[in-house]
Design a protein around this motif. Structure first.
Motif, PDB file in Angstrom:
ATOM      1  N   ASP A   1       0.818  -1.216   0.000  1.00 53.09           N
ATOM      2  CA  ASP A   1       0.000   0.000   0.000  1.00 53.09           C
ATOM      3  C   ASP A   1       0.852   1.267   0.000  1.00 53.09           C
ATOM      4  N   ASN A   2       2.002   1.221   0.696  1.00 57.69           N
ATOM      5  CA  ASN A   2       2.886   2.383   0.798  1.00 57.69           C
ATOM      6  C   ASN A   2       4.306   1.874   1.019  1.00 57.69           C
ATOM      7  N   PRO A   3       5.142   1.880  -0.018  1.00 57.47           N
ATOM      8  CA  PRO A   3       6.479   1.297   0.112  1.00 57.47           C
ATOM      9  C   PRO A   3       7.487   2.129   0.904  1.00 57.47           C
ATOM     10  N   VAL A   4       7.115   3.321   1.364  1.00 60.62           N
ATOM     11  CA  VAL A   4       8.031   4.144   2.144  1.00 60.62           C
ATOM     12  C   VAL A   4       8.123   3.565   3.560  1.00 60.62           C
ATOM     13  N   VAL A   5       9.347   3.222   3.979  1.00 59.27           N
ATOM     14  CA  VAL A   5       9.564   2.579   5.280  1.00 59.27           C
ATOM     15  C   VAL A   5      10.670   3.298   6.053  1.00 59.27           C
ATOM     16  N   GLY A   6      10.731   3.000   7.332  1.00 58.89           N
ATOM     17  CA  GLY A   6      11.819   3.434   8.185  1.00 58.89           C
ATOM     18  C   GLY A   6      12.531   2.209   8.732  1.00 58.89           C
ATOM     19  N   LEU A   7      13.808   2.355   9.005  1.00 56.84           N
ATOM     20  CA  LEU A   7      14.597   1.241   9.515  1.00 56.84           C
ATOM     21  C   LEU A   7      15.551   1.789  10.565  1.00 56.84           C
ATOM     22  N   CYS A   8      15.736   1.044  11.647  1.00 60.16           N
ATOM     23  CA  CYS A   8      16.597   1.508  12.734  1.00 60.16           C
ATOM     24  C   CYS A   8      17.379   0.332  13.302  1.00 60.16           C
ATOM     25  N   GLY A   9      18.675   0.517  13.441  1.00 56.93           N
ATOM     26  CA  GLY A   9      19.552  -0.462  14.069  1.00 56.93           C
ATOM     27  C   GLY A   9      20.416   0.256  15.094  1.00 56.93           C
ATOM     28  N   ASP A  10      21.415  -0.434  15.617  1.00 58.22           N
ATOM     29  CA  ASP A  10      22.294   0.177  16.607  1.00 58.22           C
ATOM     30  C   ASP A  10      23.004   1.387  16.017  1.00 58.22           C
ATOM     31  N   TRP A  11      22.724   2.555  16.576  1.00 56.46           N
ATOM     32  CA  TRP A  11      23.351   3.811  16.194  1.00 56.46           C
ATOM     33  C   TRP A  11      23.135   4.155  14.721  1.00 56.46           C
ATOM     34  N   PHE A  12      22.022   3.679  14.153  1.00 55.78           N
ATOM     35  CA  PHE A  12      21.716   3.922  12.742  1.00 55.78           C
ATOM     36  C   PHE A  12      20.214   4.027  12.562  1.00 55.78           C
ATOM     37  N   SER A  13      19.777   5.006  11.808  1.00 56.62           N
ATOM     38  CA  SER A  13      18.369   5.085  11.408  1.00 56.62           C
ATOM     39  C   SER A  13      18.319   5.572   9.966  1.00 56.62           C
ATOM     40  N   ALA A  14      17.286   5.116   9.246  1.00 53.83           N
ATOM     41  CA  ALA A  14      17.226   5.430   7.821  1.00 53.83           C
ATOM     42  C   ALA A  14      15.799   5.362   7.309  1.00 53.83           C
ATOM     43  N   HIS A  15      15.628   5.912   6.125  1.00 53.32           N
ATOM     44  CA  HIS A  15      14.402   5.784   5.349  1.00 53.32           C
ATOM     45  C   HIS A  15      14.745   4.956   4.113  1.00 53.32           C
ATOM     46  N   GLY A  16      13.727   4.334   3.563  1.00 55.44           N
ATOM     47  CA  GLY A  16      13.951   3.558   2.355  1.00 55.44           C
ATOM     48  C   GLY A  16      12.652   3.187   1.688  1.00 55.44           C
ATOM     49  N   ARG A  17      12.783   2.345   0.705  1.00 57.63           N
ATOM     50  CA  ARG A  17      11.653   1.871  -0.086  1.00 57.63           C
ATOM     51  C   ARG A  17      11.638   0.352  -0.014  1.00 57.63           C
ATOM     52  N   GLY A  18      10.512  -0.211   0.450  1.00 56.83           N
ATOM     53  CA  GLY A  18      10.372  -1.655   0.536  1.00 56.83           C
ATOM     54  C   GLY A  18      10.026  -2.239  -0.828  1.00 56.83           C
ATOM     55  N   ILE A  19      10.751  -3.277  -1.198  1.00 55.56           N
ATOM     56  CA  ILE A  19      10.562  -3.929  -2.495  1.00 55.56           C
ATOM     57  C   ILE A  19      10.384  -5.421  -2.263  1.00 55.56           C
ATOM     58  N   ASN A  20       9.260  -5.959  -2.709  1.00 56.00           N
ATOM     59  CA  ASN A  20       9.020  -7.398  -2.632  1.00 56.00           C
ATOM     60  C   ASN A  20       9.756  -8.048  -3.792  1.00 56.00           C
ATOM     61  N   MET A  21      10.824  -8.787  -3.497  1.00 54.76           N
ATOM     62  CA  MET A  21      11.614  -9.440  -4.540  1.00 54.76           C
ATOM     63  C   MET A  21      11.001 -10.770  -4.967  1.00 54.76           C
ATOM     64  N   GLY A  22       9.947 -11.191  -4.283  1.00 58.19           N
ATOM     65  CA  GLY A  22       9.287 -12.437  -4.640  1.00 58.19           C
ATOM     66  C   GLY A  22       9.900 -13.637  -3.941  1.00 58.19           C
ATOM     67  N   TYR A  23       9.493 -14.784  -4.413  1.00 54.96           N
ATOM     68  CA  TYR A  23       9.837 -16.071  -3.808  1.00 54.96           C
ATOM     69  C   TYR A  23      11.335 -16.230  -3.597  1.00 54.96           C
ATOM     70  N   PHE A  24      11.689 -16.641  -2.382  1.00 51.77           N
ATOM     71  CA  PHE A  24      13.080 -16.866  -1.988  1.00 51.77           C
ATOM     72  C   PHE A  24      13.796 -17.791  -2.982  1.00 51.77           C
ATOM     73  N   GLY A  25      13.084 -18.825  -3.453  1.00 51.05           N
ATOM     74  CA  GLY A  25      13.713 -19.850  -4.271  1.00 51.05           C
ATOM     75  C   GLY A  25      13.717 -19.594  -5.766  1.00 51.05           C
ATOM     76  N   LYS A  26      13.231 -18.447  -6.221  1.00 47.16           N
ATOM     77  CA  LYS A  26      13.224 -18.237  -7.668  1.00 47.16           C
ATOM     78  C   LYS A  26      14.637 -17.954  -8.176  1.00 47.16           C
ATOM     79  N   PRO A  27      14.931 -18.381  -9.392  1.00 42.86           N
ATOM     80  CA  PRO A  27      16.294 -18.276  -9.914  1.00 42.86           C
ATOM     81  C   PRO A  27      16.895 -16.868  -9.846  1.00 42.86           C
ATOM     82  N   GLU A  28      16.096 -15.847 -10.064  1.00 43.04           N
ATOM     83  CA  GLU A  28      16.614 -14.470 -10.033  1.00 43.04           C
ATOM     84  C   GLU A  28      17.096 -14.062  -8.650  1.00 43.04           C
ATOM     85  N   ASN A  29      16.648 -14.762  -7.617  1.00 41.39           N
ATOM     86  CA  ASN A  29      17.043 -14.438  -6.243  1.00 41.39           C
ATOM     87  C   ASN A  29      18.176 -15.327  -5.727  1.00 41.39           C
TER      88      ASN A  29
END
Length: 142
Positions: A62-90
């Motif tokens: 619905d809205n690919p704009v996301v936030g992400l935070c780790g130890d001493w790090f914060s960021a904005h980004g865009r969530g992308i569904n790459m699809g099935y883990f087992g597909k050849p492109e992945n």
């Protein structure tokens, strides 16, 4: 804000280029929703193995704009569904995730026969990193 330098890229890889617990924020209508996920950082993005029909993936659709935070790090980004883990492109990133998440990837939590087991890519756009007393304001340029 500075473009991602080789120095900062190396710090990001050192800190997050393995199994790393990070907080991921998505939008549920008009309010944020935050959860912890296991992430792996490489080349300006975090990668997560998740279930394609989960709330987080519905929210990202619905809205690919996301936030992400780790130890001493914060960021904005865009969530992308790459699809099935087992597909050849992945195959390349899936192999790296298998290695990074080796301690738990096959503990029964993931069903790699299910095509809804997907890879989420969070392509970072900007962030702030604190490392050894230095603040880096980063433009990931993506």
């Amino acid at each position: 804000m500075e473009k991602l330098s080789k120095e900062v890229a190396a710090i990001m890889t050192e800190l997050f280029g393995q199994d790393t617990l990070v907080s991921l924020a998505t939008w549920d209508g008009d309010r944020p929703t935050v959860r912890k996920v296991d992430g792996y950082y490489e080349d300006g993005a975090f990668y997560v193995i998740t279930y394609g029909l989960s709330n987080k993936m519905r929210q990202i659709a619905d809205n690919p704009v996301v936030g992400l935070c780790g130890d001493w790090f914060s960021a904005h980004g865009r969530g992308i569904n790459m699809g099935y883990f087992g597909k050849p492109e992945n195959a390349d990133i899936a192999g790296k995730l298998r290695k990074a998440f080796a301690a738990w990837i096959d503990n029964g939590h993931n069903n790699f026969e299910d095509e809804n087991t997907i890879i989420l890519c969070v392509r970072l756009t900007d962030g702030v990193l604190f490392h050894h007393g230095v603040r880096y304001d980063i433009d990931f340029g993506k």
